[in-house]
Design an enzyme around this catalytic site. Structure first.
Site, PDB file in Angstrom:
ATOM      1  NE  ARG A 144      -3.099  -3.006   0.455  1.00 30.33           N
ATOM      2  CZ  ARG A 144      -3.715  -3.668  -0.522  1.00 30.33           C
ATOM      3  NH1 ARG A 144      -3.783  -3.163  -1.742  1.00 30.33           N
ATOM      4  NH2 ARG A 144      -4.244  -4.832  -0.289  1.00 30.33           N
ATOM      5  CD  GLU A 269      -5.932  -8.477   6.019  1.00 29.91           C
ATOM      6  OE1 GLU A 269      -4.779  -8.056   5.820  1.00 29.91           O
ATOM      7  OE2 GLU A 269      -6.957  -7.834   5.718  1.00 29.91           O
ATOM      8  NE  ARG A 302      -1.557  -3.683  12.471  1.00 28.70           N
ATOM      9  CZ  ARG A 302      -2.088  -3.963  11.279  1.00 28.70           C
ATOM     10  NH1 ARG A 302      -2.037  -5.192  10.801  1.00 28.70           N
ATOM     11  NH2 ARG A 302      -2.690  -3.042  10.581  1.00 28.70           N
ATOM     12  CE  LYS A 343      -5.863  -2.063  10.091  1.00 28.69           C
ATOM     13  NZ  LYS A 343      -6.065  -2.574   8.721  1.00 28.69           N
ATOM     14  CG  ASP A 348      -8.704  -2.185   6.322  1.00 32.71           C
ATOM     15  OD1 ASP A 348      -7.894  -1.489   6.949  1.00 32.71           O
ATOM     16  OD2 ASP A 348      -8.374  -3.007   5.452  1.00 32.71           O
ATOM     17  CD  GLU A 376      -5.254  -0.473   2.082  1.00 28.07           C
ATOM     18  OE1 GLU A 376      -4.734  -0.300   3.198  1.00 28.07           O
ATOM     19  OE2 GLU A 376      -5.683  -1.577   1.705  1.00 28.07           O
TER      20      GLU A 376
HETATM   21  O1  GCW Z   1      -6.264  -2.857   4.740  1.00 27.72           O
HETATM   22  C1  GCW Z   1      -5.574  -4.022   4.769  1.00 27.72           C
HETATM   23  C2  GCW Z   1      -4.590  -3.899   3.674  1.00 27.72           C
HETATM   24  C3  GCW Z   1      -3.471  -4.869   3.793  1.00 27.72           C
HETATM   25  C4  GCW Z   1      -2.839  -4.694   5.173  1.00 27.72           C
HETATM   26  C5  GCW Z   1      -3.907  -4.931   6.224  1.00 27.72           C
HETATM   27  C6  GCW Z   1      -3.406  -4.714   7.628  1.00 27.72           C
HETATM   28  C7  GCW Z   1      -0.560  -4.915   5.800  1.00 27.72           C
HETATM   29  O2  GCW Z   1      -5.239  -4.011   2.449  1.00 27.72           O
HETATM   30  O3  GCW Z   1      -2.560  -4.616   2.766  1.00 27.72           O
HETATM   31  O4  GCW Z   1      -1.731  -5.513   5.362  1.00 27.72           O
HETATM   32  O5  GCW Z   1      -4.970  -4.051   6.034  1.00 27.72           O
HETATM   33  O6  GCW Z   1      -3.697  -3.659   8.186  1.00 27.72           O
HETATM   34  O7  GCW Z   1      -2.762  -5.579   8.181  1.00 27.72           O
END
Ligand code: GCW
Length: 661
Positions: A144, A269, A302, A343, A348, A376
């Site tokens: 990103r 993820e 995280r 976050k 996101d 992003e």
């Molecule tokens: O928003 C998503 C992104 C990923 C990212 C992930 C995260 C680093 O598309 O690219 O990975 O969040 O925050 O871990």
């Protein structure tokens, strides 16, 4: 010069000369402070002051940098606070800690450049930790990243050069005190950053950072005991795993004594984590914290933990709920040297999301806010989007959990619960482009994030003004136009993209540009459910129940269509196109109007920018104009696709009869 000096581009005449700078400590940050002042004043006045060490304050005239006890309590706010005073023809910059002296010196330089006549000032940073997270990979790519390649890594090697130092200077000048240099998705060579293959070079960066009061952190792979070897498990409750990390920590800290600690993306993820072994998040975090504790290291864990293999047919599973659900029952379970990194929104980094309900919900757990200045989902540094007004809105938001001390800023700064390890971080927007940030004006987000993190009371407008003046000089037209564009830009981006907080109508491949159904039938848990009657996600009790993760007053406000703010309406409700908004328009008409308006606003940005031709530096003019033209194309594409999409779904005509396809 291969790269711009950004806001540290001192211009002749910005201040008058001083003969001497005195400093009372040989601490590296104090020495940096003295040198920074020396070169700044030299470049601005033409006369480079002499540096002289004095243990005590005397009656000699000059600028005095005075450091108190500097007892090594790195995250202690007292060590980072400063005071600037004018006394008998001298200027005194004083702090208990060396970092505080450095911030005071940069504040003094800023004041001189901005022509402030009142130099006296006392400041304590709002947040103990003010951090940037790089998503830089060892091969030089940046996940990103929208401004070139990494300036830390290339082809598996670590780069150390003048730019490393200039980066440290830039971010220290706005008060950043911690940097994670590598991507949270730890892959390839980055697996070995915690081995002696890389210690030497990482130490090199850490040393440069230390000159500027910045702690270096590493993203580490949770499954390192397997991937580096020789274990076949990373189960946090397995004694062999615990021992592996204890030994690893000892090895790391022998080589990198100042390492801040680890940033960990686990169970997210496709990344491994404690869930892989049926263990809780706190079991995983604490196991690492335990290993680092002896060395003063911290674990930043995280909370971006969710199921990314969802079935789009399932209307009950709601990705927005995952963060809160995965952590809320572990309050008081986390070790004192763990910080949860949350976050800003529950999903996101969309252009508009409600505040993450986990903020302030755990009173015995250190937490910090994760923002994203890498754009992003907000135009990828091709579209202009100054994020500071939005961040400010978030930080000022009240969570309704406590009678006083209830803003997001109060919780993430540690003020509400008296925690020490708290703060804010941002996924950063830098790369090795000449201008560092792809879009010249995106540097305002880098500058602005640091300034806001240091001082939550600053307004987004004040920050923009400071940045413009220091970057481009004080020309009134430049100040007016650039400030106006920056201040409107987030709202403009919001207008022409996915409407009313629904989010995710983007191109799945690269997250840029419109694709209304791009994620609709995917596994990512990001749906908008548009059909011929309406659109939006029902997150009320009747729906997924997400709204109930908030304290009662907020749960009620969001849960009720009448009190839910319009800009989040479709985040919380599935509504018919005919629904009438608070502005008196039907939802569908609002969608059409805002999209056409967004394009008009971008045209207006271009018209305004053209006025700066031959007023602002040529290179800047050209580069920004190019980006604005790209933004115009993007906004037209968004407008036409979103409007056509909803027109085709709803069959509702635009009252104003404009062209929809
Ligand atoms: O928003 C998503 C992104 C990923 C990212 C992930 C995260 C680093 O598309 O690219 O990975 O969040 O925050 O871990």
């Amino acid at each position: 010069m291969e790269y711009s000096k950004l806001w540290l581009d001192y211009k002749r005449g910005e201040c008058s000369g001083f003969d001497r700078i005195y400093y009372n400590s040989d601490d590296r940050c104090v020495v940096s402070a003295a040198r920074e002042l020396q070169s700044a004043i030299g470049e601005m006045s033409g006369i480079y002051p002499e540096l002289a060490e004095r243990r005590e304050l005397t009656d000699e005239n000059g600028i005095w940098l005075l450091c108190g006890k500097n007892d090594g309590k790195y995250y202690d706010l007292n060590m980072q606070s400063y005071k600037i005073e004018e006394k008998d023809g001298s200027i005194i910059v004083a702090s208990y800690g060396a970092a505080g002296v450095l911030y005071g010196a940069f504040a003094l330089i800023r004041k001189m450049r901005l022509g402030e006549t009142e130099l006296t000032e006392e400041k304590t940073p709002s947040n103990p930790l003010r951090m940037l997270n790089h998503w830089d990979n060892p091969d030089g790519s940046i996940e990103r990243g929208y401004s070139g390649n990494s300036f830390f890594f290339k082809d598996g090697e670590i780069i150390i050069n003048e730019r490393t130092r200039d980066y440290a200077r830039l971010i220290a000048s706005v008060g950043i005190n911690a940097v994670v240099i590598n991507n949270v998705n730890v892959k390839d060579e980055a697996l070995y950053f915690i081995t002696d293959r890389y210690f030497g070079k990482i130490r090199g960066i850490a040393d440069i950072f230390a000159d500027y009061g910045i702690r270096l952190f590493l993203s580490a792979n949770y499954a390192s005991p397997i991937d580096i070897g020789p274990l076949d498990t990373a189960d946090p409750c397995d004694e062999r795993v615990r021992e592996w990390w204890r030994n690893k920590a000892a090895e790391i800290y022998r080589a990198l004594p100042d390492l801040g600690g680890f940033l960990i993306k686990a169970d997210s993820e496709g990344r491994p984590g404690p869930f892989t072994y049926g263990r809780s998040q706190d079991a995983g975090a604490n196991m690492l914290a335990d290993a680092l504790e002896e060395f003063g290291g911290i674990v930043i864990w995280r909370c971006f933990v969710y199921n990314c293999r969802q079935d789009w047919r399932d209307r009950k599973t709601d990705r927005a709920q995952a963060c809160y659900d995965n952590f809320i029952n572990s309050d008081a379970h986390f070790a004192p040297n763990v910080i949860l990194q949350i976050k800003n929104g529950p999903v996101d980094f969309q252009v508009r999301e409600p505040v993450n309900p986990l903020i302030g919900a755990m009173s015995f757990t250190n937490q910090m806010m994760e923002f994203q200045i890498a754009q992003e989902y907000t135009g990828q540094q091709r579209d202009l989007c100054y994020l500071i007004p939005y961040f400010k809105e978030i930080l000022d938001f009240k969570m309704c959990r406590h009678p006083d001390c209830d803003t997001v800023a109060d919780y993430v700064s540690g003020k509400a619960f008296g925690n020490r390890l708290c703060g804010v971080c941002a996924v950063t927007n830098t790369g090795n482009d000449y201008n560092w940030t792809g879009h010249d004006l995106a540097a305002a987000n880098l500058y602005g994030f640091g300034r806001l993190a240091f001082d939550n009371d600053l307004s987004a407008e004040k920050i923009a003004g400071e940045w413009i003046e220091q970057t481009y000089g004080g020309n009134t037209l430049v100040m007016e136009i650039v400030s106006d564009m920056l201040m409107r830009s987030h709202a403009v981006y919001e207008k022409y993209t996915a409407p009313l907080g629904v989010g995710w109508m983007i191109e799945p491949a690269d997250h840029y540009g419109p694709n209304p159904d791009g994620f609709e039938y995917s596994r990512w848990g990001t749906y908008h459910y548009a059909d011929r009657e309406g659109v939006g996600v029902d997150r009320t009790i009747a729906g997924t129940g997400y709204a109930n993760q908030y304290a009662k007053p907020l749960a009620q406000m969001y849960g009720n269509v009448d009190s839910c703010p319009d800009n989040l309406l479709l985040f919380f409700h599935h509504l018919p196109y005919s629904h009438v908004l608070k502005n008196g328009k039907t939802m569908i008409q609002h969608i059409y109007d805002t999209h056409f308006e967004g394009v008009k606003d971008v045209r207006e940005f271009i018209r305004l920018w053209r006025k700066l031709e031959s007023v602002i530096d040529d290179g800047v003019y050209r580069r920004v104009k190019e980006r604005l033209l790209m933004q115009l194309d993007n906004s037209v594409e968004w407008c036409d696709i979103i409007n056509s999409y909803f027109y085709r779904k709803s069959g509702a005509k635009d009252e104003k009869g404009r062209r929809i396809y």
